[in-house]
Design an enzyme around this catalytic site. Structure first.
Site, mmCIF file in Angstrom:
data_model
loop_
_atom_site.group_PDB
_atom_site.id
_atom_site.type_symbol
_atom_site.label_atom_id
_atom_site.label_comp_id
_atom_site.label_asym_id
_atom_site.label_seq_id
_atom_site.Cartn_x
_atom_site.Cartn_y
_atom_site.Cartn_z
ATOM 1 C CB ILE A 72 -0.922 0.009 1.250
ATOM 2 C CG1 ILE A 72 -1.730 -1.285 1.358
ATOM 3 C CG2 ILE A 72 -1.828 1.240 1.250
ATOM 4 C CD1 ILE A 72 -2.746 -1.525 0.299
ATOM 5 C CB CYS A 131 6.025 -0.152 7.032
ATOM 6 S SG CYS A 131 5.056 -0.448 5.547
ATOM 7 C CE LYS A 166 2.806 -3.875 13.150
ATOM 8 N NZ LYS A 166 1.514 -3.559 12.540
ATOM 9 C CG ASN A 193 4.803 -4.181 9.923
ATOM 10 O OD1 ASN A 193 4.024 -4.509 9.024
ATOM 11 N ND2 ASN A 193 4.958 -2.936 10.298
ATOM 12 N N GLY A 218 -1.188 -12.670 7.197
ATOM 13 C CA GLY A 218 -2.185 -13.733 7.228
ATOM 14 C C GLY A 218 -1.671 -14.992 7.900
ATOM 15 N N GLY A 245 -0.035 -11.334 13.836
ATOM 16 C CA GLY A 245 0.399 -12.144 12.701
ATOM 17 C C GLY A 245 -0.502 -13.347 12.547
HETATM 18 C C1 LIG Z 1 -3.158 -4.071 3.728
HETATM 19 C C2 LIG Z 1 -2.274 -3.935 4.942
HETATM 20 C C3 LIG Z 1 -1.877 -2.661 5.370
HETATM 21 C C4 LIG Z 1 -1.075 -2.525 6.501
HETATM 22 N N1 LIG Z 1 -0.698 -1.273 6.909
HETATM 23 C C5 LIG Z 1 0.040 -1.121 8.032
HETATM 24 C C6 LIG Z 1 0.390 0.173 8.519
HETATM 25 O O1 LIG Z 1 0.013 1.210 7.964
HETATM 26 N N2 LIG Z 1 1.162 0.239 9.647
HETATM 27 C C7 LIG Z 1 1.594 -0.863 10.323
HETATM 28 O O2 LIG Z 1 2.281 -0.742 11.344
HETATM 29 N N3 LIG Z 1 1.252 -2.114 9.889
HETATM 30 C C8 LIG Z 1 0.498 -2.258 8.775
HETATM 31 N N4 LIG Z 1 0.153 -3.520 8.359
HETATM 32 C C9 LIG Z 1 0.628 -4.701 9.108
HETATM 33 C C10 LIG Z 1 -0.427 -5.246 10.069
HETATM 34 O O3 LIG Z 1 -0.762 -4.282 11.059
HETATM 35 C C11 LIG Z 1 0.078 -6.544 10.756
HETATM 36 O O4 LIG Z 1 1.240 -6.254 11.515
HETATM 37 C C12 LIG Z 1 0.418 -7.648 9.758
HETATM 38 O O5 LIG Z 1 -0.467 -7.635 8.658
HETATM 39 C C13 LIG Z 1 0.401 -9.032 10.392
HETATM 40 O O6 LIG Z 1 -0.858 -9.324 10.942
HETATM 41 P P1 LIG Z 1 -1.991 -10.190 10.139
HETATM 42 O O7 LIG Z 1 -1.332 -11.424 9.656
HETATM 43 O O8 LIG Z 1 -3.068 -10.425 11.158
HETATM 44 O O9 LIG Z 1 -2.450 -9.316 9.013
HETATM 45 C C14 LIG Z 1 -0.647 -3.675 7.226
HETATM 46 C C15 LIG Z 1 -1.070 -4.942 6.799
HETATM 47 C C16 LIG Z 1 -1.879 -5.098 5.680
HETATM 48 C C17 LIG Z 1 -2.301 -6.479 5.266
#
Ligand SMILES: Cc1cc2nc3c(=O)[nH]c(=O)nc-3n(C[C@H](O)[C@H](O)[C@H](O)COP(=O)(O)O)c2cc1C
Length: 307
Positions: A72, A131, A166, A193, A218, A245
């Site tokens: 993104i 990020c 983070k 992250n 995911g 995560g």
């Molecule tokens: C589409 C998308 C946008 C994300 N944007 C951010 C963000 O702006 N800042 C951040 O710290 N993490 C961001 N993340 C990371 C998530 O907060 C999280 O740490 C990561 O996706 C792992 O968790 P999950 O497997 O439950 O998605 C983003 C993740 C996704 C999928």
């Protein structure tokens, strides 16, 4: 049996230990039609920068086995628009707000923390030091303990709210980075992250993301998150950790809480089911009752590393 789902995260009392992860819940507005924001443990906002950012070119998302890649590129309206429109909306909805911050330098982070110090609707800050979707890899502060610590020092000098750092699992020695940011004053950690990944459209010979690489999230990354939380919680006992995560179910959340997380965040699962964050919390209540556990804080004591 009555179960107490509330948790103390760096001195802030949360209704449930299940947060909405940054970037997967916007600023809550799109989600408010699906659930009551006041029932969410806390809403971690999309990362906010000093200036508005337009993000990376499309396509920015690609589905992968048990997960997805995104690039993104930190699209956000900037801190002033956040304070003028998004924050009042979240406050009026009764949400507990964790403002996620992102900057190009330690000074940027310090200025963001100073700007938000006067905003009572922000209960916690989360520093996005990790990020992968940045043009300059030098912006990934969490790959260097010294740079990450410098950001935390700048923020702590200006912040009124407790600070979560983070971090990324894309390092050789995560514990060294975690120790550096805690020594610099971080009140807690968010682990992890997305992981840097890449996918190729083999029929057209092109990367599936316009930015070529992106962040993998995911269920595919959950074992990495569990390993990271366990490693850091074992090395730095007492430091609050938000395990993140691949959490999609109560059992997934329990996995991270057993190995030492204080709370968890739901990211990608919210795209599949916008109610995931409240459903995971409800399932956690049933899980605790079924195991005769009265509160989330008791879970780590039940984890036995030796078989
Ligand atoms: C589409 C998308 C946008 C994300 N944007 C951010 C963000 O702006 N800042 C951040 O710290 N993490 C961001 N993340 C990371 C998530 O907060 C999280 O740490 C990561 O996706 C792992 O968790 P999950 O497997 O439950 O998605 C983003 C993740 C996704 C999928």
């Amino acid at each position: 049996m009555t179960v107490d789902l509330t948790v103390d995260l760096c001195g802030v009392r949360l209704r449930t230990p299940v947060l909405a992860a940054s970037g997967c819940f916007g600023f809550g507005r799109e989600m408010a039609g699906w659930l009551d924001l006041a029932q969410v443990g806390a809403v971690v906002t999309k990362s906010v920068s000093l200036e508005p950012r337009r993000g990376r070119p499309t396509p920015r998302m690609a589905e992968t086995p048990s997960g997805m890649l995104n690039a993104i590129g930190l699209q956000n309206p900037g801190v002033e628009a956040f304070c003028a429109t998004d924050l009042p909306f979240l406050a009026a909805a009764g949400a507990t707000v964790v403002a996620s911050l992102v900057g190009r330098s330690a000074e940027d982070f310090g200025r963001l923390a100073a700007r938000l110090a006067g905003e009572p609707a922000v209960q916690l800050l989360e520093l996005n030091l990790s990020c992968p979707n940045v043009e300059h890899r030098g912006e990934v502060f969490a790959t260097d303990p010294g740079m990450a610590a410098e950001v935390v020092r700048r923020v702590k000098a200006a912040a009124r709210q407790p600070v979560l750092a983070k971090l990324t699992a894309d390092v050789t020695d995560l514990v060294a980075v975690a120790r550096a940011v805690v020594d610099a004053g971080a009140d807690g950690l968010t682990l992890i992250n997305t992981l840097l990944g890449m996918a190729v459209d083999v029929h057209h010979g092109r990367p599936r993301l316009a930015a070529v690489t992106g962040g993998l999230s995911g269920p595919a990354i959950r074992p990495v998150a569990v390993r990271c939380v366990w490693q850091v919680a074992s090395a730095l006992p007492g430091v609050p950790i938000v395990g993140t995560g691949g959490v999609a179910t109560a059992e997934d959340a329990a996995e991270l809480l057993l190995v030492g997380a204080t709370a968890v965040a739901v990211g990608t699962a919210s795209f599949v089911n916008p109610r995931a964050v409240v459903e995971v919390a409800a399932g956690l209540e049933r899980y605790l009752a079924a195991h005769g556990v009265r509160s989330v804080a008791e879970l780590p004591a039940l984890f036995k590393a030796e078989r």
